[in-house]
Design an enzyme around this catalytic site. Structure first.
Site, PDB file in Angstrom:
ATOM      1  N   GLU B 439      25.357  -1.040  33.907  1.00 39.98           N
ATOM      2  CA  GLU B 439      25.082  -1.677  32.605  1.00 39.98           C
ATOM      3  C   GLU B 439      24.203  -2.918  32.772  1.00 39.98           C
ATOM      4  OE1 GLU B 439      25.215  -0.674  29.750  1.00 39.98           O
ATOM      5  OE2 GLU B 439      26.413   1.091  30.200  1.00 39.98           O
TER       6      GLU B 439
HETATM    7  C1  LIG Z   1      28.829   4.603  39.510  1.00 41.11           C
HETATM    8  C2  LIG Z   1      27.591   4.396  38.725  1.00 41.11           C
HETATM    9  C3  LIG Z   1      27.543   4.780  37.406  1.00 41.11           C
HETATM   10  C4  LIG Z   1      26.386   4.628  36.661  1.00 41.11           C
HETATM   11  N1  LIG Z   1      26.330   5.103  35.375  1.00 41.11           N
HETATM   12  C5  LIG Z   1      25.123   5.115  34.732  1.00 41.11           C
HETATM   13  C6  LIG Z   1      24.980   5.779  33.490  1.00 41.11           C
HETATM   14  O1  LIG Z   1      25.933   6.325  32.939  1.00 41.11           O
HETATM   15  N2  LIG Z   1      23.758   5.800  32.905  1.00 41.11           N
HETATM   16  C7  LIG Z   1      22.668   5.217  33.474  1.00 41.11           C
HETATM   17  O2  LIG Z   1      21.599   5.289  32.912  1.00 41.11           O
HETATM   18  N3  LIG Z   1      22.785   4.567  34.655  1.00 41.11           N
HETATM   19  C8  LIG Z   1      23.981   4.507  35.297  1.00 41.11           C
HETATM   20  N4  LIG Z   1      24.093   3.882  36.511  1.00 41.11           N
HETATM   21  C9  LIG Z   1      22.933   3.213  37.065  1.00 41.11           C
HETATM   22  C10 LIG Z   1      23.051   1.704  37.061  1.00 41.11           C
HETATM   23  O3  LIG Z   1      22.937   1.204  35.782  1.00 41.11           O
HETATM   24  C11 LIG Z   1      21.991   1.171  38.026  1.00 41.11           C
HETATM   25  O4  LIG Z   1      22.431   1.480  39.333  1.00 41.11           O
HETATM   26  C12 LIG Z   1      21.752  -0.303  37.880  1.00 41.11           C
HETATM   27  O5  LIG Z   1      21.143  -0.570  36.646  1.00 41.11           O
HETATM   28  C13 LIG Z   1      20.910  -0.869  38.996  1.00 41.11           C
HETATM   29  O6  LIG Z   1      19.796  -0.082  39.266  1.00 41.11           O
HETATM   30  P1  LIG Z   1      19.480   0.351  40.763  1.00 41.11           P
HETATM   31  O7  LIG Z   1      20.682   0.971  41.313  1.00 41.11           O
HETATM   32  O8  LIG Z   1      18.248   1.117  40.779  1.00 41.11           O
HETATM   33  O9  LIG Z   1      19.265  -0.989  41.537  1.00 41.11           O
HETATM   34  P2  LIG Z   1      17.930  -1.860  41.610  1.00 41.11           P
HETATM   35  O10 LIG Z   1      17.338  -1.986  40.271  1.00 41.11           O
HETATM   36  O11 LIG Z   1      17.096  -1.335  42.691  1.00 41.11           O
HETATM   37  O12 LIG Z   1      18.515  -3.250  42.012  1.00 41.11           O
HETATM   38  C14 LIG Z   1      18.797  -3.652  43.352  1.00 41.11           C
HETATM   39  C15 LIG Z   1      19.025  -5.153  43.389  1.00 41.11           C
HETATM   40  O13 LIG Z   1      17.828  -5.831  42.953  1.00 41.11           O
HETATM   41  C16 LIG Z   1      18.076  -6.675  41.864  1.00 41.11           C
HETATM   42  N5  LIG Z   1      16.952  -6.620  40.947  1.00 41.11           N
HETATM   43  C17 LIG Z   1      16.255  -5.534  40.549  1.00 41.11           C
HETATM   44  N6  LIG Z   1      15.289  -5.904  39.689  1.00 41.11           N
HETATM   45  C18 LIG Z   1      15.397  -7.214  39.495  1.00 41.11           C
HETATM   46  C19 LIG Z   1      14.690  -8.174  38.726  1.00 41.11           C
HETATM   47  N7  LIG Z   1      13.714  -7.825  37.919  1.00 41.11           N
HETATM   48  N8  LIG Z   1      15.071  -9.446  38.819  1.00 41.11           N
HETATM   49  C20 LIG Z   1      16.086  -9.823  39.597  1.00 41.11           C
HETATM   50  N9  LIG Z   1      16.783  -8.960  40.349  1.00 41.11           N
HETATM   51  C21 LIG Z   1      16.448  -7.687  40.295  1.00 41.11           C
HETATM   52  C22 LIG Z   1      19.340  -6.135  41.223  1.00 41.11           C
HETATM   53  O14 LIG Z   1      20.056  -7.135  40.518  1.00 41.11           O
HETATM   54  C23 LIG Z   1      20.111  -5.626  42.428  1.00 41.11           C
HETATM   55  O15 LIG Z   1      20.823  -6.674  43.006  1.00 41.11           O
HETATM   56  C24 LIG Z   1      25.265   4.021  37.256  1.00 41.11           C
HETATM   57  C25 LIG Z   1      25.329   3.600  38.575  1.00 41.11           C
HETATM   58  C26 LIG Z   1      26.453   3.787  39.315  1.00 41.11           C
HETATM   59  C27 LIG Z   1      26.463   3.373  40.754  1.00 41.11           C
END
Ligand SMILES: Cc1cc2nc3c(=O)[nH]c(=O)nc-3n(C[C@H](O)[C@H](O)[C@H](O)COP(=O)(O)OP(=O)(O)OC[C@H]3O[C@@H](n4cnc5c(N)ncnc54)[C@H](O)[C@@H]3O)c2cc1C
Lengths: 250, 612
Positions: B439
């Site tokens: 989220e």
């Molecule tokens: C169990 C689980 C359930 C989920 N359920 C859903 C779902 O139902 N629907 C859905 O759409 N998604 C879902 N997600 C996805 C989830 O919302 C994303 O994993 C999350 O938004 C982070 O994206 P990412 O994993 O690509 O990490 P990244 O975006 O790669 O982030 C990695 C790190 O970099 C930081 N970061 C990235 N960009 C920035 C920025 N611009 N500024 C500062 N820091 C930054 C982040 O804070 C984090 O610490 C789920 C994920 C999991 C693990």
């Protein structure tokens, strides 16, 4: 088909029970109440019978204003209306409750009267039997299955070491055992509807119960002894020895 | 062995005595939601959490979900429980009555959400997501879509999901690549294509159909649009498979019984979706669902944190180890329960203060959402809406960060037994962690707070929020018994105002990086202040009741035997505990605001300069 279900509230069976200062009763301040589990089975059965045969399910309980919460949870399961007899839970015994219910039965003329087989607080297991006696009606206690066939009820009873199936004429008193059914949960719409269902309030006077003397006097209550601290044994032999010689269970 | 516990007493106290939620019933919108109904619903939720959800929790964690022949199977007993839960109508508690929901207040939704999370966090995803999709369709969908889809989702026969994340679009949602091509001859139907990953409840065996709220780009639009994409689409009298395949499910740290799916849409070029809301307005629509979900994530987090505390305090009263520190030199000193050790008490109080603090904030945010809906005029509406906007990222991030620490302390209090599985403490830690990630990660929440909430409109939202805090700080409490606590809160407020001004000045000079570097600490500072404020509001109410209580049971507050009185009298113990918790928070936790301020004021840019 009109089904009267007598229900009782009990202090949450999972809560820690405390006694009042002079050990004459249970401390009732800030305790949580629940519907007696066996009464939930009785309500459920009434709703199932209503589903099959139509008619009305009426709840009745004796208690002060705040038992309304307990009544509402029964109405939320699906009962149609309720009657609360003004009274104090602690100033009742099984016999008085049975006599009160008898008057309610006279007013309501139900075809079936369902009760829990006992309440889990006092564990008396008497109200259903006494009520049947006062009514001069048949009774089937500890029911695990109820089938209505015309003017008869076929009831399977849980008796020591087995089951007994009997057929009794209606109107009859049936008390519910745990295996009778699995009580449903009240749904959210059910909970909301319950608030609009009628709850009639009657005093003992209005009901015509004049003799409120109790036949049982509680002398004192005692909590079970605190559990003693356990100890670790060194070996299976030690354990066997303790079970044989200290606990004397082997 | 792992047990379910809920703190209904504190929930009731916070809702009825501090927030006075019963007064919501004075408004047309909530006339049916009086105190009695709140109580009935709360008790029903507690029963369900204990009897229906919690028994499935441990096996859910051990067995998890599995993928067989392209479909997700949930552990034994889960589908049956889902049906009961959906029939209860929990997923439409806040949904408008016009479409079959219960139309109850948000604050009640928040309250029961905590109980369900404590009962079984994994279980809550499918109903929770369905609530969100119902809201989207009802707010933005065309009439035919409402007529067709809402009844099935409201009844619980069909479930929902939110499909944002893609391999290259996690935090950066706008980078998504999924596409939608208008189907000629239709008004709002599109051919859908794309890969979505990490989709919670993306596939399961709870329902016959799953309705995806799906973000994609129409042709070469720079903007993003929102679509409704069913797994089974209606055609003729029946349904055809809508070309949504479950490619895989994730193995993960916790929430093992919640399927986290990779989904492929339109592999065979036969996936149809329908536009929800206007073309290009997808993100804006989706924010409605996400804002609701962010608050739900906060409740998930502190639901588990509170469970960790409840288990730990019970364990600490039973586990006997060592002698009391003041008796260490005595021969034959009695062995005591570990709750007698000051260090264990410190941990327990941290857990209590953080989890009750998060609850107080979560319920307050829910209450703000209700006040927005019953606002009497524009000014009143703004007052509550601004607060809700500020609170959403803070509640989400603060609660999830602190809940993880509470879970960790829960293990610590249990010692080796906490590290082992028996007491269920390590499961709480594993389950809690995700709340700081999905989220929108907590880093993204911090940027949302700073960039979208604090900076916008000359800081009007933050000013509205601080006005509420100031009203309390300038109130009668500042001169009485609580003067030291009020003074400490005022200092924390000053630190936050100072930081916000500092950020504003830097950004005027074009220095965005430094503020972004400190966005998370800033969010944490705001969370500390707001939680301290909510806990002190509670303490104010509790302390009056406490005095009255002692008078009623005829006890002198300075009685030497007060400890025993508190042991025996649950009411006095609870109220005394509320005051102690607030004081503990203000003196032991809130001071970290100043450490963070020092970091921010230092002008230290080493994290930006360093080559890692
Ligand atoms: C169990 C689980 C359930 C989920 N359920 C859903 C779902 O139902 N629907 C859905 O759409 N998604 C879902 N997600 C996805 C989830 O919302 C994303 O994993 C999350 O938004 C982070 O994206 P990412 O994993 O690509 O990490 P990244 O975006 O790669 O982030 C990695 C790190 O970099 C930081 N970061 C990235 N960009 C920035 C920025 N611009 N500024 C500062 N820091 C930054 C982040 O804070 C984090 O610490 C789920 C994920 C999991 C693990």
């Amino acid at each position: 088909m009109k089904i009267l279900v007598a229900i009782k509230r009990v202090i949450d069976p999972d809560a820690r029970i405390r006694l009042n200062a002079d050990s004459s009763g249970v401390e009732e301040e800030s305790v949580e109440y629940k519907v007696n589990p066996f009464c939930e089975n009785a309500i459920e059965e009434a709703l199932v019978l209503q589903g099959a045969h139509g008619g009305e399910v009426v709840l009745v309980t004796v208690g002060p204003e705040d038992v309304t919460q307990t009544i509402r949870s029964g109405l939320a399961m699906g009962a149609d209306r309720a009657i609360r007899i003004e009274g104090v839970d602690t100033e009742l015994d099984s016999d008085l409750v049975a006599r009160i219910l008898h008057k309610v039965v006279e007013r309501e003329s139900p075809n079936v009267i369902l009760l829990g087989k006992q309440a889990v607080d006092g564990d008396n297991n008497q109200v259903g039997q006494l009520l049947a006696q006062y009514m001069g009606a048949s009774q089937a206690c500890f029911a695990s299955e109820v089938v209505l066939e015309g003017e008869q009820a076929k009831v399977t009873r849980e008796v020591d070491g087995g089951l007994e199936t009997i057929s009794i004429p209606l109107p009859a008193v049936i008390t519910a055992d745990l295996r009778l059914n699995e009580p449903r949960y009240a749904s959210l719409p059910g909970i909301m509807k319950a608030k609009r269902k009628p709850i009639d309030v009657l005093t003992l006077d209005e009901l015509g119960v004049t003799d409120t003397a109790l036949k049982i006097e509680v002398l004192s209550l005692e909590l079970p002894p605190e559990r003693q601290a356990g100890s670790m044994v060194e070996s299976v032999d030690d354990l066997l020895d303790k079970l044989k010689n200290e606990a004397r269970v082997l | 062995m792992s047990e379910y516990y809920a703190d209904l007493r504190d929930l009731r106290f916070t809702m009825f005595d501090v927030l006075n939620v019963a007064s919501l019933a004075e408004h047309e919108r909530f006339t049916h939601a009086d105190a009695e109904l709140f109580e009935d619903v709360l008790l029903a939720a507690d029963d369900q959490a204990r009897e229906l959800l919690h028994p499935l929790n441990e096996t859910g964690d051990r067995k998890g979900v599995r993928l067989e022949n392209g479909r997700v199977l949930t552990p034994e007993g889960w589908t049956e429980a889902y049906k009961v839960f959906a029939e209860m109508g929990w997923h439409v508690l806040i949904t408008e009555p016009e479409i079959g929901g219960q139309g109850l207040p948000h604050v009640l939704h928040v309250a029961v959400g905590e109980l369900f999370s404590a009962g079984n966090m994994s279980f809550g995803f499918t109903p929770g997501l369905t609530t969100g999709v119902i809201g989207l369709v009802n707010s933005f969908g065309p009439q035919w879509m409402k007529d067709y889809y809402l009844p099935k989702m409201v009844s619980g026969e069909w479930a929902g999901t939110m499909c944002l994340t893609e391999p290259a679009a996690g935090s950066a949602v706008p980078d998504l690549k999924s596409s939608a091509i208008p189907i000629e001859g239709t008004e709002d139907a599109y051919k859908i294509k794309g890969q979505k990953i990490f989709i919670s409840s993306g596939d399961h065996d709870f329902t016959d159909n799953i309705i995806h709220a799906f973000l994609a780009r129409v042709e070469d639009d720079p903007t993003i649009s929102l679509f409704l994409v069913p797994r089974e689409r209606p055609e003729g009298d029946g349904f055809v498979f809508n070309d949504v395949t479950t490619v895989g499910i994730e193995e993960k740290m916790g929430i093992h019984a919640s399927p986290t799916c990779s989904l492929s849409f339109g592999d065979e070029d036969d996936c149809v979706g329908w536009l929800i809301g206007e073309r290009g307005k997808g993100l804006r629509c989706m924010f409605q669902m996400m804002n609701g979900a962010r608050l739900e994530v906060a409740t998930q987090a502190y639901g588990l944190a509170n469970l960790a505390y409840q288990r730990s305090v019970r364990y600490a009263k039973e586990r006997v180890q060592g002698a009391a520190v003041q008796d260490l030199r005595k021969k034959d000193a009695a062995r005591v329960a570990i709750i007698e050790h000051p260090d264990v008490r410190r941990m327990l109080m941290q857990m209590k203060a953080l989890s009750e603090g998060a609850r107080a904030l979560g319920l307050y945010a829910g209450y703000c959402a209700d006040r927005v809906e019953v606002a009497v005029d524009e000014k009143d509406q703004k007052r509550w809406h601004h607060q809700l906007e500020i609170l959403t990222p803070i509640a989400k991030a603060w609660a999830s960060d602190e809940a993880f620490k509470v879970a960790e302390l829960g293990i610590q209090v249990h010692g080796g037994y906490g590290y082992c599985s028996e007491y269920g403490m390590e499961q709480i830690l594993r389950d809690t962690k995700i709340t700081s990630i999905y989220e929108g990660t907590n880093g993204i929440q911090a940027l949302d707070l700073l960039g979208r909430k604090v900076a916008r409109g000359g800081g009007v939202m933050m000013m509205t929020m601080l006005n509420e805090v100031n009203r309390f700080l300038n109130g009668p409490l500042k001169d009485g018994d609580f003067a030291p606590e009020v003074a400490a809160l005022s200092k924390a407020r000053d630190a936050i105002v100072k930081t916000a001004m500092d950020f504003a000045q830097r950004s005027m000079k074009g220095d965005i990086q430094y503020s972004a570097l400190h966005a998370s600490p800033f969010l944490q500072m705001c969370g500390d202040l707001l939680v301290g404020w909510r806990l002190m509001e509670a303490a104010q109410v509790a302390s009056k009741r406490y005095d009255a209580r002692l008078q009623k049971i005829d006890v002198d507050p300075l009685d030497e035997e007060l400890g025993n009185v508190l042991q025996d009298d649950e009411e006095a113990r609870f109220l005394h505990g509320k005051v102690a918790t607030a004081r503990f928070f203000v003196h032991q936790i809130l001071p970290r605001v100043h450490a963070r301020l020092m970091g921010i004021e230092s002008d230290d840019r080493s994290a930006l300069m360093v080559q890692l």
